[in-house]
Design an enzyme around this catalytic site. Structure first.
Site, PDB file in Angstrom:
ATOM      1  N   SER A   1      -1.202  -6.876   0.120  1.00 34.76           N
ATOM      2  CA  SER A   1      -2.735  -7.521   0.343  1.00 34.76           C
ATOM      3  C   SER A   1      -3.406  -6.933   1.123  1.00 34.76           C
ATOM      4  CB  SER A   1      -2.427  -8.612   1.310  1.00 34.76           C
ATOM      5  OG  SER A   1      -2.599  -8.874   2.429  1.00 34.76           O
ATOM      6  N   CYS A   2      -2.511  -5.130   1.742  1.00 39.24           N
ATOM      7  CA  CYS A   2      -3.514  -3.917   1.507  1.00 39.24           C
ATOM      8  C   CYS A   2      -4.112  -2.803   0.647  1.00 39.24           C
ATOM      9  CB  CYS A   2      -2.780  -3.698   2.782  1.00 39.24           C
ATOM     10  SG  CYS A   2      -2.015  -4.063   4.534  1.00 39.24           S
ATOM     11  N   VAL A   3      -5.125  -2.661   0.808  1.00 32.85           N
ATOM     12  CA  VAL A   3      -5.456  -1.526  -0.321  1.00 32.85           C
ATOM     13  C   VAL A   3      -5.195   0.119   0.584  1.00 32.85           C
ATOM     14  CG1 VAL A   3      -7.321  -0.810  -1.798  1.00 32.85           C
ATOM     15  CG2 VAL A   3      -7.027  -3.770  -1.137  1.00 32.85           C
TER      16      VAL A   3
ATOM     17  N   GLY B   1      -4.227  -4.997  -2.557  1.00 30.51           N
ATOM     18  CA  GLY B   1      -4.885  -5.941  -2.786  1.00 30.51           C
ATOM     19  C   GLY B   1      -4.145  -7.337  -4.146  1.00 30.51           C
TER      20      GLY B   1
END
Lengths: 203, 166
Positions: free
Chosen positions: B34-36, B98
């Site tokens: 989910s991190c960018v 993401g």
């Protein structure tokens, strides 16, 4: 940059004791489930920078199956059961009583079987913790993802990341009939509630 | 690997920013779920940097500053590459990550977190006047992002696949 919330030495000692008892219960639960000796080994209770947590399992790109559970109530925590993909397939064979090497991919039934392993791990761990601390810790149904370890750990860390740049990490490995499995249990308790529970001093 | 002259691979972990001007350096954010990951590069100055964004913004605006938040990471990343000689109007920016790794989320802060991270990173970039020229965002699975400083080439790798240029 850190908003450190290091646990004090007495808090860490209490948590070590609680976690040790809890993983003992997880071993008991898994041994019953698999009808074979399954032990939870190499327990660590540590405070780790968020950036370092994914490396605890080796490479953040490692292909894993992750079973994700959330403990709610007075001591919220994110729980993860991670296993390398081939190990997940191997466990499915055992749980579904299939000849070794039969399971080649994860479908609904396989995911359900692995979710049940996650349930056993999570509920035995939390029940022990809840009993020791004297709180009620309901657990959510398991959610499963096959992905990179970093991706699975990252999502589990979002809750504690909102409040700190470090995480209290309770992690352990598994042994099946004396053989170490490429699988990990990780728990990320919410920092504020954890400290409050540890400071109660009622256990 | 996208370069033959790698001298040092720098892992950009959760909430971290790394910048570099050394030709042999490759910046990598591994296992973005989910991190960018945000990569910026000035092709003239041959300076680049990467941020690994974990969350959109702090709940409490008075919370300590941390690069894990998009609202902090993006301006800090730009400030740091500019300190190494990059110029904002020359920056090429590419982002990846993401993903919605889990199909259900029972906790407050990871609800649609991948999607919210993408929105927050794009908003923070718009705020500083740098728009991404390419992005590989969303979906359901994680990826890794790398930036080679000697060439500015950015690549993305998904599970079980090779690096592909972004």
């Amino acid at each position: 940059m850190s908003t450190t919330f290091l646990l004090s030495r007495p808090q860490m000692t209490r948590l070590q004791g609680l976690a040790s008892a809890a993983v003992g219960e997880v071993s008991r639960g898994l041994t019953e489930m698999f009808s074979a000796a399954v032990a939870v080994t190499a327990l660590h209770v540590r405070v780790v920078e968020l950036s370092e947590v994914p490396s605890l399992v080796g490479s953040p790109e490692l292909e894993v199956v992750a079973v994700y559970l959330i403990a709610e109530g007075e001591l919220p925590a994110q729980l993860l059961l991670l296993m390398e993909y081939p190990t997940a397939l191997e466990l499915c064979d055992i749980l579904l009583e299939l000849p070794s090497g039969t399971t080649e991919a994860l479908g609904e039934m396989e995911e359900s079987a692995l979710g049940e392993v996650g349930n056993i791990v999570g509920s035995f761990f939390l029940n022990s913790l809840a009993e020791s601390v004297g709180v009620h810790l309901p657990i959510t149904p398991p959610t499963i993802a096959a992905d990179m370890a970093g991706a699975a750990i990252g999502i589990a860390l979002t809750e504690v990341a909102m409040f700190a740049d470090e995480a209290v990490v309770i992690d352990a490995n598994f042994e099946h009939q004396g053989r170490r499995l490429p699988a990990w249990f990780m728990a990320f308790p919410h920092p504020d509630q954890l400290r409050a529970a540890l400071d109660k001093g009622t256990f | 690997m996208i370069t033959t002259a790698v001298e040092q691979i720098v892992s950009v972990g959760l909430g971290e920013i790394h910048v570099a001007s050394e030709a042999g350096m490759v910046l990598m954010a591994l296992g973005l779920g989910s991190c960018v990951g945000v990569a910026v590069y000035d092709p003239q100055a041959r300076v680049g940097g990467m941020a690994h964004v974990v969350l959109p913004a702090p709940l409490d605006p008075a919370a300590p500053i941390s690069a894990k938040f998009a609202t902090v990471a993006v301006p800090e990343l730009l400030e740091r590459v500019e300190r190494l000689g990059a110029e904002r109007q020359r920056l090429v920016c590419k982002i990846a990550g993401g993903a919605q790794v889990l199909q259900t989320a029972a906790s407050r802060h990871n609800f649609r977190i991948g999607e919210r991270n993408i929105e927050a990173v794009n908003a923070a970039l718009a705020e500083v006047g740098v728009l991404p020229s390419a992005q590989d965002c969303g979906g359901k699975t994680g990826r890794s992002l790398q930036l080679a400083i000697h060439s500015g080439r950015v690549a993305v790798k998904r599970l079980g696949r090779d690096w592909e240029p972004l």
